[in-house]
Enzyme design. Structure first.
Site, short mmCIF file in Angstrom:
data_model
loop_
_atom_site.label_atom_id
_atom_site.label_comp_id
_atom_site.label_asym_id
_atom_site.label_seq_id
_atom_site.Cartn_x
_atom_site.Cartn_y
_atom_site.Cartn_z
N SER A 197 -3.07 -5.15 -13.83
CA SER A 197 -3.97 -4.26 -13.12
C SER A 197 -4.09 -2.90 -13.82
O SER A 197 -4.45 -2.85 -14.98
CB SER A 197 -3.52 -4.12 -11.67
OG SER A 197 -4.55 -3.59 -10.90
N ASP A 241 -10.45 -4.54 -10.25
CA ASP A 241 -10.31 -4.71 -8.80
C ASP A 241 -10.24 -3.35 -8.09
O ASP A 241 -10.43 -3.26 -6.89
CB ASP A 241 -9.13 -5.63 -8.42
CG ASP A 241 -7.78 -5.10 -8.84
OD1 ASP A 241 -7.71 -4.10 -9.61
OD2 ASP A 241 -6.77 -5.70 -8.42
N ASP A 285 -10.71 -0.23 -13.08
CA ASP A 285 -9.45 -0.41 -13.82
C ASP A 285 -9.53 -1.67 -14.68
O ASP A 285 -10.52 -2.39 -14.63
CB ASP A 285 -8.26 -0.39 -12.83
CG ASP A 285 -8.12 -1.68 -12.06
OD1 ASP A 285 -9.11 -2.42 -11.95
OD2 ASP A 285 -7.01 -1.97 -11.57
N ASP A 306 -8.55 -4.74 -14.70
CA ASP A 306 -8.96 -6.04 -14.15
C ASP A 306 -10.07 -5.89 -13.11
O ASP A 306 -10.37 -6.83 -12.37
CB ASP A 306 -7.77 -6.84 -13.61
CG ASP A 306 -7.11 -6.19 -12.41
OD1 ASP A 306 -7.11 -4.95 -12.32
OD2 ASP A 306 -6.58 -6.93 -11.56
O1 LIG Z 1 2.24 0.56 -3.58
P1 LIG Z 1 2.30 -0.67 -4.43
O2 LIG Z 1 3.21 -1.71 -3.87
O3 LIG Z 1 2.57 -0.31 -5.85
O4 LIG Z 1 0.86 -1.27 -4.37
C1 LIG Z 1 -0.29 -0.52 -4.63
C2 LIG Z 1 -1.45 -1.46 -4.80
O5 LIG Z 1 -1.15 -2.27 -5.91
C3 LIG Z 1 -2.07 -3.30 -6.22
O6 LIG Z 1 -3.27 -2.76 -6.62
C4 LIG Z 1 -2.26 -4.20 -5.03
O7 LIG Z 1 -3.21 -5.20 -5.31
C5 LIG Z 1 -2.68 -3.40 -3.83
O8 LIG Z 1 -2.80 -4.25 -2.73
C6 LIG Z 1 -1.68 -2.30 -3.56
O9 LIG Z 1 -2.13 -1.47 -2.53
#
Ligand SMILES: O=P(O)(O)OC[C@H]1O[C@H](O)[C@H](O)[C@@H](O)[C@@H]1O
Length: 570
Positions: A142, A305, A301, A303
């Site tokens: 990501s 998303d 970003d 990927d």
């Molecule tokens: O706070 P974290 O656990 O690092 O996650 C932060 C974000 O990371 C990724 O982008 C996930 O797909 C999201 O669903 C999440 O909100």
């Protein structure tokens, strides 16, 4: 086995020369960090530094995870023949990991559909649904910096695997005794036999067809979107594959792309980190924006998303919007546009994470739309959509997380920055029709619903020691939390690990989410504070959300919260 023993095992294995070299050069601390554990499924699949070790992303750990996945699929009998859709981003080894994955699956008689080149995460989610595969795999880390990569696993609905399924997969992975015993068949032979199918343009065309359903008011775009001046950057990632085409198809014609960042680059050479959450990632967009007089800057970003947005202020400077602000303008616009068009269903519903702004709950309420709060991780929003689709209880209108993730139409079941980009441009066109900017739009929303200011403080604590420190801080909050924040009483404490909601008077109720290491303190004025370890990066996160009648008051509360948290953890 201790980390030292596992290290020795790797040292004596027949590793690729680059990884062997890396092992030889490791100091004790690096050895420990690389071997003290195996990569786990966190908020969004497995994610780790590239390199040698069990706690790293490399062909051996990718083989291990895939072998576990294949065994899990073997247990599903003939259903496994539906196969796996596989996509990958622009990172180092992404394509290689994708092909290794396809080959191991083929060894188990599991067909796969692999993209011919990089594609966004939402395109993978779409592909699973389109090809009706049983599973999907996305190779990406990501928005993490260049030294990382990751492995996201999806279910047949196109959503990321929920925790129960990740636990089942982990069980299968644990049953594999020897990581080096996993051998691979001949990839080219599998491709020739049709066991591995290379996919591309056909599915892109179908995704882009669906994308046409994202924008709501085409006349508005025709009139006010055509010469909306937009700068777009894919930050060296996959957004370039579909982003530009999607914008043009929707009717946005004045798009300047940051061409240097439209080149896929595993080193993300022009940015420190390809994260649209950070203003630094916008430096080149701002420069181009000033040159072409852009009204707004949009970044996806690697990927594609997540999306970040900056808006031009009257003085010509660019103001970044927070993830919560983007969520608020999108939600408000979706509900208002559907209400005006008479297309807002009676059972309309939205979903957001528990650490995202309550402003959007108030917006939803004002349209009689129900808001559902889920744990961090878009998979939980995906789960809601799936449940509503099955029961027919609710119609999905919108889902978002403060971490810059949004999904408008459920033909994808993960956050989709291409969809979000189209709609945010339509929202900008809408405010333009009123003689306003997106930034004015947010101010209007605050004036209507009150001032909601949010800030996240992230503290990086790396390695096994960092993990212990994070656990200690969580323990300190759990056992001995402050009694007040900025003099405000805590009315309710939610502990999502213990699954308890404890009121000021001591009354305890049960929470119904899956267990997760999160604490949330609801204060007497509607403000709240939450603490949780990140599940994607070695960080602990403190979310602070203040509500007040004016922006200054809300800001001042945030400053106090931050100061008190820093003192508490010092
Ligand atoms: O706070 P974290 O656990 O690092 O996650 C932060 C974000 O990371 C990724 O982008 C996930 O797909 C999201 O669903 C999440 O909100």
């Amino acid at each position: 086995m201790s980390y030292k023993e596992i290290y020795e095992q790797w040292l004596n294995a027949d590793l690729t020369p680059d990884l062997h070299e890396e092992l030889l050069a490791m100091d004790e601390k690096t050895k420990e960090d690389a071997f003290y554990t195996y990569l786990e499924f966190g908020t969004a699949g497995q994610r780790g530094l590239l390199g040698a070790g069990t706690n790293r992303m490399n062909i051996y750990t990718v083989r291990l995870t895939t072998e576990g996945l294949a065994r899990l699929m073997d247990s599903k009998g003939d259903a496994k023949k539906r196969g796996v859709a596989i996509a990958y981003d622009s990172r180092h080894f992404s394509k290689e990991f994708a092909m290794e994955t396809a080959t191991i699956l083929a060894d188990h008689g599991i067909p796969s559909y692999v993209y011919d080149s990089l594609r966004p995460t939402p395109a993978l989610s779409f592909t699973i649904r389109e090809l009706k595969t049983l599973t999907g795999v996305m190779i990406t880390a990501s928005h993490n910096p260049a030294p990382y990569n990751g492995y996201k696993v999806y279910g047949e609905d196109g959503g990321q695997m929920p925790p129960e399924d990740a636990a089942a997969l982990t069980e299968y992975i644990r049953q594999i005794d020897d990581i080096f015993s996993i051998t691979l068949g001949d990839t080219d032979k599998y491709i020739a036999e049709g066991m591995i199918t290379i996919i591309g343009e056909d599915i892109d065309a179908k995704y882009l067809k669906n994308i046409e359903t994202v924008t709501i008011n085409h006349e508005l775009i025709n009139e006010y979107g055509r010469d909306l001046n937009i700068v777009y950057t894919p930050l060296h990632g996959t957004g370039e594959m579909l982003g530009r085409r999607a914008l043009a198809t929707a009717g946005f014609e004045k798009i300047a792309v940051v061409e240097e960042q439209a080149i896929p680059d595993p080193d993300f050479s022009t940015v420190k980190s390809p994260n649209p959450e950070s203003q630094a990632a916008f430096a080149m967009s701002e420069e181009l924006g000033r040159k072409v007089g852009a009204d707004m800057l949009v970044a996806t970003d690697p990927d594609a998303d997540r999306i970040g947005v900056e808006v031009r202020l009257p003085d010509g400077s660019y103001q970044p919007l927070t993830g919560n602000q983007i969520g608020a303008v999108l939600a408000k616009y979706i509900l208002e546009a559907h209400k005006t068009a008479g297309t807002l269903p009676a059972n309309a519903a939205m979903a957001k994470s528990i650490v995202s702004t309550e402003l959007v709950s108030h917006i939803a309420e004002s349209y009689n739309v129900e808001m559902f709060n889920v744990l961090t991780g878009f998979k939980f929003i995906g789960e809601k959509i799936h449940a509503w689709e099955t029961t027919g209880d609710h119609t999905y209108m919108f889902g978002f997380e403060e971490s810059f993730g949004y999904l408008i139409k459920p033909f994808v079941r993960d956050k989709d920055a291409i969809q979000a980009m189209l709609l945010i441009c339509e929202v900008a066109a809408y405010y333009r029709s009123l003689g306003k900017t997106l930034y004015d739009g947010i101010q209007d929303i605050y004036a209507e619903y009150g001032y909601f200011v949010e800030k996240t403080l992230s503290v990086t604590l790396e390695g096994s020691t960092g993990k212990e420190q994070i656990a200690e801080i969580m323990g300190k909050f759990r056992d001995n939390a402050p009694e007040k924040f900025d003099g405000l009483e805590i009315l309710l404490t939610e502990d999502f690990k213990e699954l308890t909601a404890t009121s000021h008077s001591g009354k305890v109720e049960k929470l119904s989410t899956p267990p997760s290491d999160v604490l949330k303190y609801h204060l007497e004025d509607g403000s709240w504070i939450a603490v949780r370890p990140s599940g994607t990066e070695p960080k602990i996160k403190f979310y602070m959300a203040a509500v007040a009648d004016t922006e200054e008051q809300a800001q001042s509360k945030i400053e106090h919260f931050e100061k008190e948290i820093k003192t508490f953890i010092a």
